[in-house]
Motif scaffolding. Structure first.
Motif, PDB file in Angstrom:
ATOM      1  N   ALA A 114       0.821  -1.209   0.000  1.00  0.00           N
ATOM      2  CA  ALA A 114       0.000   0.000   0.000  1.00  0.00           C
ATOM      3  C   ALA A 114       0.859   1.266   0.000  1.00  0.00           C
ATOM      4  O   ALA A 114       0.531   2.251  -0.670  1.00  0.00           O
ATOM      5  CB  ALA A 114      -0.938  -0.007   1.196  1.00  0.00           C
ATOM      6  N   CYS A 115       1.957   1.245   0.756  1.00  0.00           N
ATOM      7  CA  CYS A 115       2.876   2.392   0.758  1.00  0.00           C
ATOM      8  C   CYS A 115       3.426   2.659  -0.637  1.00  0.00           C
ATOM      9  O   CYS A 115       3.464   3.807  -1.101  1.00  0.00           O
ATOM     10  CB  CYS A 115       4.028   2.137   1.729  1.00  0.00           C
ATOM     11  N   LEU A 116       3.862   1.601  -1.315  1.00  0.00           N
ATOM     12  CA  LEU A 116       4.433   1.760  -2.653  1.00  0.00           C
ATOM     13  C   LEU A 116       3.381   2.234  -3.650  1.00  0.00           C
ATOM     14  O   LEU A 116       3.644   3.106  -4.486  1.00  0.00           O
ATOM     15  CB  LEU A 116       5.050   0.436  -3.118  1.00  0.00           C
ATOM     16  N   TYR A 117       2.185   1.664  -3.545  1.00  0.00           N
ATOM     17  CA  TYR A 117       1.099   2.084  -4.435  1.00  0.00           C
ATOM     18  C   TYR A 117       0.747   3.544  -4.188  1.00  0.00           C
ATOM     19  O   TYR A 117       0.610   4.340  -5.127  1.00  0.00           O
ATOM     20  CB  TYR A 117      -0.125   1.194  -4.215  1.00  0.00           C
ATOM     21  N   GLY A 118       0.608   3.904  -2.931  1.00  0.00           N
ATOM     22  CA  GLY A 118       0.196   5.265  -2.605  1.00  0.00           C
ATOM     23  C   GLY A 118       1.205   6.313  -3.029  1.00  0.00           C
ATOM     24  O   GLY A 118       0.839   7.349  -3.609  1.00  0.00           O
ATOM     25  N   ILE A 119       2.491   6.081  -2.741  1.00  0.00           N
ATOM     26  CA  ILE A 119       3.504   7.091  -3.031  1.00  0.00           C
ATOM     27  C   ILE A 119       3.710   7.258  -4.538  1.00  0.00           C
ATOM     28  O   ILE A 119       4.047   8.350  -5.013  1.00  0.00           O
ATOM     29  CB  ILE A 119       4.844   6.767  -2.318  1.00  0.00           C
TER      30      ILE A 119
END
Length: 435
Positions: free
Chosen positions: A249-254
């Motif tokens: 989720a962090c990678l997708y969001g950023i």
């Protein structure tokens, strides 16, 4: 809720899970993911002046097993809003000790130690491999060569004692980490060096002389492949859902951040499972130092950094406890969450979760405005429950925070279970959080 988007989120998560066989490999995967999407790498111990600018996307590796990525808005305000999402790269497992060769008759075993709080009996009788990093002698003793290794094949297993020799096994038997958890590696022969067969294996894999190997850090990992399951394909079963779901989720969001006037940061920390009190953990000052380097490189001063922290918001992401179908009594009488209910927003009055009413209201408003399913979660009043990096990191940074995550079953098992819709929900929340 788009079924294609849900399927794509699980496909991407599976790729991440398969790559994340150690914290070092999780960071390696994240670096590749970010570079493919236009992020530029910065070095932790080098000047960032004339390298960082408005409109840019960057990442920095921290001691091999932690990574921080950030996107700088193209139209920065005089006091840019700071939004930070954080997760962790480690998971409960077994780690290989120094001088790990242990022989018992003709059997060669590995001496291992427990990392974090795994459910030990779930590691028995599974196909296990090893992954980590190795330090190799170079010309400069202060700069050894460091190489990542993933054997990608079944090397080990930890056999259960037969029920005929342990008639009480189904009544629950305590496992001694030093006695019961040593994996079988091979049959010893006269041709094998029984005092160095592990180092010899590393040397063969790396194509170096055994005496060149200085040290290593290896995780033992479950090789079982993740799979969709359930009558309607509504679940996903895999190792390492805690906490690669949040890394994903962090990678997708950023990489989907579109905040033109602020600074968005995604942090993937190591060592959450053992307390975060390391140089690369969430309890260290490394995040504030990275942010200070970033702010100074953009022309801001330290007071403006402090203003950004004090007015900013942290989204702490870690898995949550879904209600167990066979033990519903273990959950709170009201604040329960099922798999496929969406994002879990976690609250605890003892602040093991960092959520407070003001910060929670921001996240709930984002979910409602963007049709992202969510539910609130809290533990039973007579159950302590676990903690996250949220309270530790928000304390270090003096920053408001909310704890959220994907609800799962069998947390800290060698194989965990989640709902297929929940990864999409967490991805979407992280994206709209960054703006």
């Amino acid at each position: 809720m788009n079924s294609n988007a849900i399927e794509e989120s699980i496909i991407s998560l599976k790729k991440n899970l398969e790559a994340s066989v150690s914290p070092f490999h999780t960071v390696q995967y994240a670096e590749t993911y970010l570079k493919e999407r236009g992020f530029e790498e910065l070095k932790l111990g080098e000047s960032w002046k004339n390298k960082v600018q408005a409109g840019g996307s960057y990442f920095v590796e921290v001691f091999g097993s932690t990574l921080v990525a950030f996107v700088v808005g193209g139209k920065l305000d005089s006091e840019p809003a700071l939004r930070l999402a954080a997760s962790h790269t480690d998971w409960p497992c077994l780690k290989v000790k120094p001088s790990p060769e242990v022989s018992m008759g003709k059997y060669g075993k590995l001496n291992v130690e427990v990392y974090g709080g795994p459910i030990l009996n779930t590691w028995m009788d599974r196909p296990l491999s090893m992954a980590g990093r190795v330090g190799i002698m170079g010309e400069d003793p202060f700069h050894p060569q460091v190489k990542l290794v993933d054997f990608k094949r079944c090397l080990l297993t930890i056999p259960n004692l037969a029920i005929h020799m342990n008639r009480e096994v189904n009544s629950g038997v305590a496992l001694n980490p030093q006695v019961d958890m040593l994996p079988v590696a091979q049959i010893l022969t006269e041709q094998l060096d029984k005092d160095q067969y592990f180092k010899n294996l590393l040397a063969d894999e790396l194509k170096v002389e055994p005496e060149k190997i200085l040290d290593y850090e290896f995780c033992i990992y479950n090789m079982d492949e993740g799979t969709v399951c359930g009558f309607q394909n509504e679940f996903y079963s895999s190792a390492r859902l805690d906490n690669i779901t949040s890394v994903e989720a962090c990678l997708y969001g950023i990489t989907h951040a579109q905040n033109e006037t602020g600074i968005c940061v995604a942090a993937l920390y190591d060592n959450e499972e053992v307390g975060s009190s390391t140089k690369q953990g969430a309890k260290s000052p490394v995040m504030e130092r990275i942010l200070e380097k970033l702010y100074l490189a953009l022309g801001y001063d330290r007071e403006e950094l402090l203003d950004g922290l004090l007015s900013g918001l942290l989204l702490s992401m870690d898995v949550a406890h879904a209600i167990h179908p066979n033990h519903p009594e273990k959950c709170d009488i009201k604040n329960q969450i099922f798999m496929n209910d969406g994002v879990a927003i976690k609250e605890a009055s003892r602040q093991s979760y960092a959520t407070d009413a003001e910060a929670d209201s921001v996240i709930e408003a984002l979910c409602r405005m963007n049709q992202i399913p969510y539910k609130k979660f809290s533990n039973r009043s007579d159950v302590k429950g676990g903690g996250t990096l949220g309270s530790l990191l928000s304390n270090c940074l003096t920053m408001r925070a909310v704890d959220v995550g994907v609800p799962i079953l069998a947390m800290h098992s060698a194989r965990e279970l989640m709902g297929i819709r929940d990864q999409w929900a967490l991805n979407e929340l992280t994206k709209v959080f960054f703006g």
